[in-house]
Each structure stands twice: as structure tokens, then as C-alpha cells.
Design an enzyme around this catalytic site. Structure first.
Site, PDB file in Angstrom:
ATOM      1  N   CYS A 126      32.504   2.519  -0.791  1.00 45.84           N
ATOM      2  CA  CYS A 126      33.125   1.198  -0.684  1.00 45.84           C
ATOM      3  C   CYS A 126      34.152   1.074   0.432  1.00 45.84           C
ATOM      4  CB  CYS A 126      33.845   0.832  -1.978  1.00 45.84           C
ATOM      5  SG  CYS A 126      32.817   0.854  -3.423  1.00 45.84           S
ATOM      6  N   HIS A 172      39.817  -3.677  -1.786  1.00 44.43           N
ATOM      7  CA  HIS A 172      39.662  -2.212  -1.721  1.00 44.43           C
ATOM      8  C   HIS A 172      40.019  -1.608  -0.362  1.00 44.43           C
ATOM      9  CE1 HIS A 172      37.305   1.272  -3.783  1.00 44.43           C
ATOM     10  NE2 HIS A 172      38.605   1.463  -3.734  1.00 44.43           N
ATOM     11  N   ASP A 211      27.684  -3.444  -0.403  1.00 47.77           N
ATOM     12  CA  ASP A 211      28.491  -2.537   0.426  1.00 47.77           C
ATOM     13  C   ASP A 211      27.833  -1.178   0.620  1.00 47.77           C
ATOM     14  OD1 ASP A 211      28.903  -1.796  -2.195  1.00 47.77           O
ATOM     15  OD2 ASP A 211      31.081  -1.697  -2.066  1.00 47.77           O
TER      16      ASP A 211
END
Ligand SMILES: *[C@@H]1O[C@H](CO)[C@@H](O)[C@H](O)[C@H]1NC(C)=O
Ligand SMILES: *[C@@H]1O[C@H](CO)[C@@H](O)[C@H](O)[C@H]1NC(C)=O
Ligand SMILES: *[C@@H]1O[C@H](CO)[C@@H](O)[C@H](O)[C@H]1NC(C)=O
Length: 504
Positions: free
Chosen positions: A73, A134, A340
């Protein structure tokens, strides 16, 4: 020197002049988390129902060799936002854990990096990130927000600065405690054996052992272990929260109607911007664990809670497309859908249910540098500008979105740094038939694992595994591609937590 910089500026100016037929479109970038390419109807799934995502394929372009810059990610998203390999921005780890796990971490996407959101905002776009970020939050204090989405070119943020984790949802187990509990037991065993041996040595009279000092050491160790356990047991309260801009609005995060809330925020953002160009990044929490789905979707798919989550995300994509149509914006909007990275094929719930998706014919998945970890869905829709129902088999990257949207918005590509992505528009509009990616580099964290080579003017792909004897094999199609990668990697790679990217 001056001449050189003049030339560079000139070249950049010329590059940005070759504009496309339509300019300043709205841009909607939809990103799933850990969705497998084999989970979607338009990529061959027959049992999961994804009619809305399939519509993107039917009315737009399907990229069949779309490659994420990383199978994890944090680095993959850094590459997506900057158009550069994660190692260039420092978003690639040298240790085993390759993603951010704690909101209090001081790391994040560096302020010097130029995101497409920054450039589009400068061009007058309204910009929003809804969902997962993130890429860090703070640097020095708990409120400097140096890595926060609002510091990277987004006007509006609603979502998680971290990632969805099992530990965020009651009853879904923990990604930490499994390993930690084991190591705590091991520590206690080691301490016990050491004490026993020392006592033996002491009583035989070989050595005078300072038992009091030893007692303090043990006490400190015990306190540290308790603090650690306390932290992980209360992870939900400390690390799982929903923010609106800089404000925490829910802590711990509630999963009830969460996708509905994200969708509603996205729809409202579109509604506020029907008259001016906008950039919306809708970054779903689906289908990362902890899995969840609302009442309308739970128990409805043929693939358990995982399938329910995919179908709920598909519903959300449908809502966005409906709103575009109703607002008469669909011809003015470029819509992109991707994941992703590949599906997390090894993810099993605490009750033993499969909680990871399907990567089709591609071996491996998230956190592995096999094809299944990086070959992701890539769908683009822009009625009237790009041809409906087109398939493009050329290698493309999630880093290509950066130069593509920069050029569409009429912004200048940064000239002071290397951009690894290439503008997709010529390929999408059939103006060129070969992708500009002659080489794609495949990293596992900061380590180069393999290189994909697509020789110019030839219909072949080659894949070279960097850590093996530099053997190059010809690959005519995806099946042999899969086989060749299998030949060149170890069997039985284990990625316990799914947050580890092994350097194969
Ligand atoms: C979630 O959505 C359902 C169905 O629309 C609704 O009945 C329920 O009240 C919602 N719950 C919350 C907390 O908003
Ligand atoms: C469809 O997706 C599900 C869930 O990932 C998977 O179990 C199934 O094998 C896929 N089916 C096909 C035909 O690809
Ligand atoms: C949008 O584009 C499609 C395809 O070219 C065309 O049929 C349609 O009339 C256009 N709609 C509007 C509102 O311009």
C-alpha cells in the site's frame, strides 16, 4: 549551465503544449485496496457481481497489463500520487515492514514531493481525498500535519490517515498480537532458562550473581511487555480514527455504513463542484481486512464477506457514475479505477474464512513481487474522448496517472526531477500503439527484484529476475509470463502478516 536550464525549460514547455482535444476535464480516481484483478467481471470473474465497474470497461478502456509500482500500500500509493518509483521519494523500506502501521509515526510522503493534487490545485481545481491515505500524518508534533492530505494538495479530506486493519474492528483478530504473543512467551522462556542457569552457577560457587540488580532488570522488562500488550489491546482507540480535514470526527472508527458515508461525501463533493473542474480521489477501504459490509450487502454474494465487500464497493462506483450522469458531467470527466496492488491471497480470518481475493491466472499476491502482487485492474472512462470497449495490452503503470492528469489540466510537468510515468492519452486515443514504457522495474520495498522489458517496435515482453543469474527469457503471452516468473522465484515464500515484502 544557463543554456542547459533554458533548454530544459523549453523542452518542458514544448511537452506541455502537445495538448489533447478536451482540456480541463474533471478527474475521478477510484482506488480499491487489495482488490484482485480476478475479482472483477470485466477481467473474467463469473460469480462476483461487479456490473458498475464492468460498465467502465464496456464504455471505456481496459488495460490488461496495468502494473502497480509496488505490491504494498504505502509505496504503491506514493508512486501513484507522484508518478515516481517509491524509492525516489524514500517511500520504500530497507527493513521488512514496508508500510506505516501507527498514526503516531513521524514518517510520511516528504513535503518536497510534488503530487498531482498539488499541481491540479494550482490550476484551479477543487481537490478532495475521500477514504484511505496511508502516507503519514505528522512530523514533529501531534498537530503539524506535515504529511497530511491537506498538506499534499487536497482541499478537502474525509477518511483515514492510516489504513484499515483487523485490529480496528472488534472480533476480527490482530495483525500484531499473533506474532507478539509468541515472542513474549519465548522471552519469558529465555529469561527463565537464564535465571535457572545463573542460580545453578551461583550455588555451585563458580560465580557471585547480583540477584537484586537482576530483579530490577526483570521488573523493567515486565513493565515494557505489559505496556506493549496494553497498546496492542487498545489499538482500536489509539490508531483507528476517522478525520474530516484536520479534525478527528470518530474514534475508534465505526464500520457501520462506512462505505455509504464515504460515497455520500464523494457525491456531495461532486455536487459542490458541478461548475468548476475538480479532482476527486475516492480511495476505498474495501477490500482490505477488517472486512465489513452494510446490511444491504452482507450475506448477499457467493464469496462470503469478501465478496459482499467487493459488491458493496461496486455499488459505490455505480453511485458515482449515476451522479456524474445526472449532473451532465460524464463527458467532461475522466474516471479511472484501479487497485493499489493485487489481492492478499493468503489472508485468512480468525475463524478460518478466506478473506483475500483472486488474482486470476497470475501467481502470488499482495506483498510479493510475483505478477499477482502487481498486475492490477486499470479501467478508464471518458465518453466521447476515449473509445468505448477498447483493450490495451501494452505495459502501463499506476505512475502514468500523474503525467496524464497533469497534462489534461494544462499544468507543467516538474522539470527538476525524474517522472517515471508516461502520459496515457496518446495510447488511450490510439494515437500510438506501443507504450512508452520500454522498461518497468519491480521493487520489493527498496530492493530491485525484476525488470520487465518491452523492446521497441517488437511484440514481445521479456522479464529479467534481478536476483537470479541474469537469465532472460522470451515471453509471448501472459501464460508463459506467469510460468517464467514461477521458474525464477523460490517456492513456498511465507509472508505471515502480509505487511512484509521479502526480498526474493
Ligand atoms: C445505516 O443504514 C441503514 C440503511 O440505510 C439505516 O437504517 C441505519 O440507520 C444506518 N445507520 C447509521 C448509524 O447511520
Ligand atoms: C471470482 O472471485 C472470487 C472471490 O475472489 C473467487 O473466489 C473466484 O474464484 C472468482 N471466480 C472466477 C471464475 O474467476
Ligand atoms: C457525450 O458523448 C457521447 C459519445 O460521444 C455522445 O453520444 C453524447 O451525446 C454526449 N453527451 C453530451 C451531453 O454531450
Amino acid at each position: 549551465m544557463r543554456l542547459l536550464s533554458f533548454l530544459i525549460i523549453c523542452q518542458c514547455a514544448i511537452k506541455s503544449l502537445s495538448s489533447h482535444s478536451a482540456s480541463n476535464p474533471n478527474v475521478i480516481l477510484l482506488m480499491a485496496d487489495d482488490l484482485g484483478i480476478g475479482d472483477l467481471g470485466c477481467y473474467g470473474n463469473r460469480t462476483l457481481r461487479t456490473p458498475n465497474i464492468d460498465r467502465l470497461a464496456k464504455e471505456g478502456v481496459t488495460l490488461t497489463q496495468h502494473i502497480a509500482a509496488s505490491p504494498l500500500c504505502t509505496p504503491s500509493r506514493a508512486a501513484f500520487l507522484t508518478g515516481r518509483y517509491p524509492i525516489r521519494s524514500g517511500m520504500a523500506a530497507y527493513s521488512r515492514v514496508g508500510v506505516f502501521l501507527f498514526s503516531a509515526s513521524s514518517g510520511g510522503l516528504p513535503s518536497e514531493e510534488i503530487t498531482f493534487s498539488k499541481l491540479l490545485k494550482q490550476r484551479g481545481y477543487s481537490t478532495a481525498l475521500i477514504g484511505k491515505w496511508h502516507l503519514g500524518m505528522n512530523c514533529e508534533s501531534s498537530n503539524d500535519f506535515c504529511h497530511h492530505p491537506l498538506s499534499h494538495g487536497f482541499d478537502y479530506f474525509y477518511g483515514l490517515t492510516m489504513t484499515n486493519l483487523r485490529d480496528c474492528k472488534l472480533g476480527q483478530g490482530s495483525v500484531f498480537l499473533k506474532g507478539t504473543e509468541k515472542s513474549i512467551v519465548t522471552s519469558i522462556q529465555i529469561i527463565g532458562i537464564t535465571l535457572l542457569s545463573l542460580a545453578t552457577v551461583h550455588f555451585i560457587g563458580f560465580l557471585k550473581v547480583p540477584f537484586q540488580a537482576l530483579g530490577y532488570c526483570l521488573l523493567i522488562t515486565a513493565i515494557l511487555l505489559v505496556v506493549l500488550l496494553f497498546f496492542f489491546y487498545n489499538f482500536r482507540y489509539l490508531n483507528c480514527f476517522l478525520m474530516r480535514n484536520h479534525q478527528i470526527i470518530q474514534q475508534p472508527l465505526s464500520y457501520e455504513n462506512l462505505t455509504q458515508r464515504l460515497t455520500k461525501e464523494a457525491v456531495q463533493f461532486i455536487g459542490r463542484n458541478t461548475d468548476a473542474p475538480f479532482l476527486l480521489v475516492l480511495s476505498y477501504l474495501h477490500v482490505h481486512t477488517a472486512l465489513y459490509a452494510s446490511k444491504n450487502f452482507i450475506g448477499k454474494s457467493k464469496h462470503g464477506l469478501y465478496g459482499d465487500a467487493v459488491e458493496e464497493m461496486d455499488w459505490s462506483v455505480g453511485r458515482i457514475l449515476d451522479v456524474l450522469e445526472k449532473s451532465n458531467l460524464n463527458n467532461k470527466t475522466l474516471v479511472y479505477f484501479t487497485s493499489d496492488q493485487g489481492a492478499h491471497v493468503e489472508e485468512i480470518s480468525s475463524s478460518g474464512e478466506v478473506h483475500g481475493g483472486y488474482n486470476g491466472i497470475y501467481k502470488g499476491g499482495k506483498s510479493m513481487n510475483w505478477e499477482g502482487g502487481i498486475r492490477v485492474p486499470g479501467l478508464l472512462l471518458w465518453p466521447g474522448v476515449i473509445q468505448a470497449g477498447t483493450y490495451i495490452d501494452e505495459p502501463t503503470s499506476n505512475m502514468d496517472i500523474f503525467p496524464t492528469v497533469i497534462k489534461l489540466a494544462g499544468a507543467q510537468l516538474p522539470c527538476d526531477r525524474i517522472i517515471d510515468g508516461h502520459d496515457l492519452m496518446p495510447l488511450l486515443q490510439g494515437k500510438i500503439i506501443q507504450s512508452k514504457h520500454e522498461f518497468l522495474f519491480h521493487y520489493c520495498n527498496a530492493y530491485l527484484n525484476a525488470v520487465r522489458w518491452h523492446p521497441r517496435n517488437r511484440d514481445t515482453w521479456w522479464l529479467q529476475a534481478a536476483s537470479y543469474n541474469k537469465v532472460t527469457l522470451n515471453m509471448k503471452n501472459v501464460y508463459s509470463l506467469q510460468k517464467t516468473i514461477t521458474l525464477h522465484t523460490h517456492n513456498g515464500i511465507s509472508v505471515g502478516l502480509g505487511i512484509i515484502c521479502w526480498n526474493v
